[in-house]
Design a protein around this motif. Structure first.
Motif, mmCIF file in Angstrom:
data_model
loop_
_atom_site.group_PDB
_atom_site.id
_atom_site.type_symbol
_atom_site.label_atom_id
_atom_site.label_comp_id
_atom_site.label_asym_id
_atom_site.label_seq_id
_atom_site.Cartn_x
_atom_site.Cartn_y
_atom_site.Cartn_z
ATOM 1 N N GLY A 1 6.851 3.043 -8.161
ATOM 2 C CA GLY A 1 6.843 2.485 -6.868
ATOM 3 C C GLY A 1 7.592 3.391 -5.859
ATOM 4 O O GLY A 1 7.741 2.796 -4.597
ATOM 5 N N CYS A 2 8.098 4.354 -6.052
ATOM 6 C CA CYS A 2 8.952 5.276 -5.216
ATOM 7 C C CYS A 2 8.304 6.727 -5.262
ATOM 8 O O CYS A 2 7.967 7.049 -6.519
ATOM 9 C CB CYS A 2 10.506 5.363 -5.184
ATOM 10 N N GLY A 3 8.186 7.515 -4.390
ATOM 11 C CA GLY A 3 7.803 8.754 -4.381
ATOM 12 C C GLY A 3 8.427 9.856 -3.467
ATOM 13 O O GLY A 3 8.787 9.473 -2.683
ATOM 14 N N THR A 4 8.183 10.994 -3.955
ATOM 15 C CA THR A 4 8.772 12.115 -3.036
ATOM 16 C C THR A 4 7.542 13.067 -2.495
ATOM 17 O O THR A 4 6.825 13.508 -3.111
ATOM 18 C CB THR A 4 9.753 13.215 -3.824
ATOM 19 N N ALA B 1 12.546 10.839 -6.899
ATOM 20 C CA ALA B 1 12.670 9.374 -6.512
ATOM 21 C C ALA B 1 12.386 8.409 -7.896
ATOM 22 O O ALA B 1 11.353 8.772 -8.370
ATOM 23 C CB ALA B 1 12.255 9.033 -5.369
ATOM 24 N N ALA B 2 13.074 7.355 -8.044
ATOM 25 C CA ALA B 2 12.516 6.323 -9.217
ATOM 26 C C ALA B 2 13.113 4.927 -8.662
ATOM 27 O O ALA B 2 14.111 4.587 -8.142
ATOM 28 C CB ALA B 2 13.443 6.630 -10.597
ATOM 29 N N GLY B 3 11.913 4.104 -8.707
ATOM 30 C CA GLY B 3 11.986 2.879 -8.192
ATOM 31 C C GLY B 3 12.363 1.987 -9.191
ATOM 32 O O GLY B 3 12.207 2.131 -10.505
ATOM 33 N N ALA B 4 13.032 0.611 -8.942
ATOM 34 C CA ALA B 4 13.248 -0.342 -9.916
ATOM 35 C C ALA B 4 13.265 -1.665 -9.421
ATOM 36 O O ALA B 4 14.103 -2.785 -9.586
ATOM 37 C CB ALA B 4 14.589 -0.041 -10.662
ATOM 38 N N ASP C 1 0.921 -1.184 -0.034
ATOM 39 C CA ASP C 1 0.084 0.033 0.095
ATOM 40 C C ASP C 1 0.808 1.255 -0.005
ATOM 41 O O ASP C 1 1.910 1.433 0.784
ATOM 42 C CB ASP C 1 -0.940 -0.032 1.308
ATOM 43 N N PRO C 2 0.511 2.278 -0.763
ATOM 44 C CA PRO C 2 1.289 3.420 -0.791
ATOM 45 C C PRO C 2 1.048 4.301 0.501
ATOM 46 O O PRO C 2 0.085 4.035 1.136
ATOM 47 C CB PRO C 2 0.915 4.236 -2.034
ATOM 48 N N HIS D 1 9.705 7.771 -0.175
ATOM 49 C CA HIS D 1 8.814 6.702 0.311
ATOM 50 C C HIS D 1 8.828 5.597 -0.776
ATOM 51 O O HIS D 1 8.451 6.090 -2.151
ATOM 52 C CB HIS D 1 7.246 7.024 0.822
ATOM 53 N N CYS D 2 8.968 4.294 -0.492
ATOM 54 C CA CYS D 2 8.853 3.460 -1.623
ATOM 55 C C CYS D 2 8.012 2.275 -1.102
ATOM 56 O O CYS D 2 7.924 2.118 0.027
ATOM 57 C CB CYS D 2 10.023 2.704 -2.004
ATOM 58 N N TRP D 3 7.085 1.797 -2.084
ATOM 59 C CA TRP D 3 6.126 0.823 -1.844
ATOM 60 C C TRP D 3 6.123 -0.428 -2.826
ATOM 61 O O TRP D 3 5.325 -1.406 -2.766
ATOM 62 C CB TRP D 3 4.824 1.403 -1.595
#
Length: 302
Positions: A162-165, A191-194, A150-151, A172-174
């Motif tokens: 899946g990550c945010g500022t 932010a950027a998720g992988a 959950d975000p 925060h990453c979810w």
């Protein structure tokens, strides 16, 4: 989401089948010969769009979509899942398979086409999960995607894979492993998720990555300052304040599996699987990478 294109400033051997009509940058289609690009853009690469009115590009795994100034969306690359057939309506912002309409509603396309939530939105992101920021800054996610938790609550200014500022500058990453879900402290602008690793940009323009994927927890090659980052699998590309691009990743965490285009200036970038694309300051889209044996035309924007 990208692997390597070994293009350099004067080696254009990857684009014999691309039809580039040189314009303001004097790029020539060389069919294996040296590139005589002039002016101040000596990137020596094709994979350039013929259109010069793009304002955004969003790459999926093996396809990409671009947004024209008039709100029209065009997509190219793998078409098997319907991801290259967007609806013929105007959008204000897009991801690789969803977009925000001028009415602030979300509309998606493709065979999956999960039903987005009702409401007013300012930003949508897809691949690998579907998430959007509403008009008061809250994040909403939908669809069935593994690893998607959950975000968090709060007000967000940006989200990517899946990550945010948040508005306070906290990341925060979810989506991803435990290492990704515990980002570094500090005040961030992007932010950027992988999935198994992620990258962020601090408010001073410096970049940092955390987590691990294919032996990758590499850091940006330079100190920046950076304005945007995108990360997919074992590669990341960074947009610098001077509009150039650099990429890192790969098993050694250094040069990466894709090489950024040299000499070109960009406003925005996006990575797919083994390739990347960016909107150049002249309004054209340029792509780079190594299709890794899966050539669907994803590096050939219209």
């Amino acid at each position: 989401d990208d692997l390597g294109d070994d293009t350099t400033d004067d080696d254009d051997d990857d684009n014999d089948d691309v039809d580039d009509d040189s314009t303001d940058d004097d790029l020539e289609d060389d069919d294996g010969a040296d590139d005589d690009s002039t002016d101040d853009d000596d990137d020596g690469q094709d994979h350039l769009s013929s259109s010069q009115d793009w304002i955004q590009v969003a790459a999926g795994l093996n396809h990409a979509c671009g947004l024209h100034q008039d709100g029209v969306v065009e997509c190219w690359g793998e078409s098997a899942l319907g991801l290259t057939s967007p609806p013929g309506t105007a959008f204000s912002q897009i991801s690789s398979s969803c977009g925000v309409l001028p009415s602030a509603e979300i509309r998606c396309w493709g065979d999956e086409d999960p039903s987005p939530p009702q409401g007013s939105y300012v930003w949508v992101d897809s691949e690998p999960g579907y998430c959007a920021i509403d008009d008061i800054g809250q994040i909403h996610c939908w669809g069935d995607h593994e690893q998607l938790t959950d975000p968090p609550d709060g007000v967000f200014v940006q989200t990517d894979d899946g990550c945010g500022t948040s508005e306070s500058g906290t990341i925060h990453c979810w989506l991803g492993t435990a290492d990704v879900l515990t980002p570094p402290d500090g005040v961030f602008s992007y932010a950027a998720g992988a999935r198994s690793w992620a990258c962020g940009i601090r408010i001073d323009g410096t970049g940092i990555c955390w987590g691990e994927w294919y032996g990758m927890a590499g850091q940006p090659l330079s100190g920046g300052p950076f304005t945007q980052v995108d990360a997919v699998y074992n590669n990341a590309c960074w947009l610098l304040a001077d509009a150039s691009v650099e990429c890192n990743g790969g098993e050694d965490g250094a040069a990466g599996n894709i090489e950024a285009p040299l000499g070109a200036s960009f406003d925005q970038i996006s990575l797919g699987l083994h390739f990347g694309c960016g909107v150049r300051t002249d309004g054209r889209i340029q792509c780079w990478g190594d299709n890794y044996g899966n050539d669907y035309g994803q590096m050939d924007p219209p």
